[in-house]
Scaffold this motif. Structure first.
Motif, PDB file in Angstrom:
ATOM      1  N   UNK A 173      31.710  37.710  38.886  1.00  0.00           N
ATOM      2  CA  UNK A 173      33.017  37.438  39.502  1.00  0.00           C
ATOM      3  C   UNK A 173      34.087  38.476  39.188  1.00  0.00           C
ATOM      4  N   UNK A 174      33.687  39.673  38.741  1.00  0.00           N
ATOM      5  CA  UNK A 174      34.675  40.680  38.347  1.00  0.00           C
ATOM      6  C   UNK A 174      35.553  41.124  39.510  1.00  0.00           C
ATOM      7  N   UNK A 175      34.943  41.292  40.702  1.00  0.00           N
ATOM      8  CA  UNK A 175      35.701  41.791  41.838  1.00  0.00           C
ATOM      9  C   UNK A 175      36.824  40.834  42.250  1.00  0.00           C
ATOM     10  N   UNK A 176      36.578  39.529  42.412  1.00  0.00           N
ATOM     11  CA  UNK A 176      37.688  38.625  42.715  1.00  0.00           C
ATOM     12  C   UNK A 176      38.776  38.650  41.651  1.00  0.00           C
ATOM     13  N   UNK A 177      38.386  38.784  40.383  1.00  0.00           N
ATOM     14  CA  UNK A 177      39.382  38.827  39.310  1.00  0.00           C
ATOM     15  C   UNK A 177      40.257  40.065  39.424  1.00  0.00           C
ATOM     16  N   UNK A 178      39.636  41.237  39.619  1.00  0.00           N
ATOM     17  CA  UNK A 178      40.411  42.476  39.734  1.00  0.00           C
ATOM     18  C   UNK A 178      41.356  42.410  40.930  1.00  0.00           C
ATOM     19  N   UNK A 179      40.885  41.815  42.007  1.00  0.00           N
ATOM     20  CA  UNK A 179      41.743  41.661  43.171  1.00  0.00           C
ATOM     21  C   UNK A 179      42.879  40.676  42.894  1.00  0.00           C
ATOM     22  N   UNK A 180      42.611  39.653  42.090  1.00  0.00           N
ATOM     23  CA  UNK A 180      43.597  38.604  41.843  1.00  0.00           C
ATOM     24  C   UNK A 180      44.742  39.054  40.949  1.00  0.00           C
ATOM     25  N   UNK A 181      44.547  40.094  40.134  1.00  0.00           N
ATOM     26  CA  UNK A 181      45.617  40.507  39.225  1.00  0.00           C
ATOM     27  C   UNK A 181      46.621  41.408  39.918  1.00  0.00           C
ATOM     28  N   UNK A 182      46.345  41.812  41.164  1.00  0.00           N
ATOM     29  CA  UNK A 182      47.330  42.527  41.949  1.00  0.00           C
ATOM     30  C   UNK A 182      47.342  44.019  41.694  1.00  0.00           C
ATOM     31  N   UNK A 183      46.606  44.774  42.491  1.00  0.00           N
ATOM     32  CA  UNK A 183      46.584  46.227  42.401  1.00  0.00           C
ATOM     33  C   UNK A 183      46.694  46.819  43.800  1.00  0.00           C
TER      34      UNK A 183
END
Length: 251
Positions: free
Chosen positions: A151-161
């Motif tokens: 689930x790393x990709x959804x997390x990285x997207x969720x932190x806002x970049x």
């Protein structure tokens, strides 16, 4: 290896590199899915791992955000390394063929929810502890499947970049994850001289594909980038499931 197989490897990594150049990830996933049609997953990963590490290192330093990315993602990366270590040996175990099927389904679900604008955010105060948990789960899945997007990709997207920052962040994270995975392969005796020639071909074609893909990405608008990124996730997921099912049936 025969000449037709080497040509197939070259084509697989050209496509995988192109997808990575456009969306920032996908090289191991696409290459593993394609190569699994003609060889065991463990042998495929032995060819994939070095080009994946090298292209990820290139992506890691292709931007000015490295320090900020490490500051925000270090719990995710440490958790992933721990998860990979905890699940060492699963990639070649008796249940390894289920990993790509589960991962492909998760990719499709994630991409469809993204296309329909269903999203979530992680508050800055929660990034560290959530990132650590996500990292451990990602590491366990990576050790069983060879890829690290869920689930790393959804997390990285969720932190806002922003678009370019997210692509570089993926490079930083995947570099750490693939190096950790390479230690598992070395311990299992899966890396050796037999993979040198196909690995060199794979690396050259990966860079060529990434260069073309990056040219395409640089000409995209942010919304178009997001849409094509999610469409690519659906295609990756479907292909991963199809190739895994086909491999199970044919064996």
């Amino acid at each position: 290896m025969s000449d037709p197989l080497l040509i197939f490897i070259a084509a697989a990594f050209l496509l995988a590199g192109f997808i990575k150049g456009v969306v920032g990830l996908g090289l191991p996933t696409v290459a593993m899915g394609l190569l699994a049609v003609t060889m065991p997953p463990s042998r495929a990963l032995a060819i994939v791992i070095v080009p994946a590490i090298v292209t990820n290192i290139w992506q890691t330093f292709a931007g000015p955000y490295f320090r900020d990315i490490v500051r925000r993602l270090w719990p995710l990366m440490i958790g992933t390394v721990i998860g990979i270590w905890l699940n060492a040996g699963m990639l070649t175990g008796p249940y390894a063929h289920y990993g790509p099927i589960v991962l492909g389904v998760m990719l499709v679900i994630y991409a469809i929810t993204g296309l329909y604008k269903f999203s979530f955010k992680v508050a800055p105060r929660d990034e560290k502890w959530i990132g650590g948990l996500v990292g451990v789960v990602t590491g366990v899945i990576s050790a069983a499947t060879g890829v690290q997007v869920i689930p790393s990709m959804p997390f990285i997207q969720a932190i806002g970049m922003e678009k370019d920052e997210m692509v570089q962040a993926l490079g930083v994270f995947f570099t750490v994850a693939t190096v950790a995975l390479a230690f598992n392969l070395t311990s299992a005796g899966l890396l050796g001289a037999a993979t040198a020639l196909p690995g060199a071909i794979a690396m050259a074609c990966s860079f060529a594909g990434m260069f073309i893909g990056q040219l395409v990405r640089s000409r995209m608008q942010p919304e178009a980038f997001r849409r094509w990124f999610l469409i690519a996730m659906i295609l990756l997921g479907i292909y991963l499931v199809a190739s895994a099912v086909y491999g199970s049936v044919s064996s």
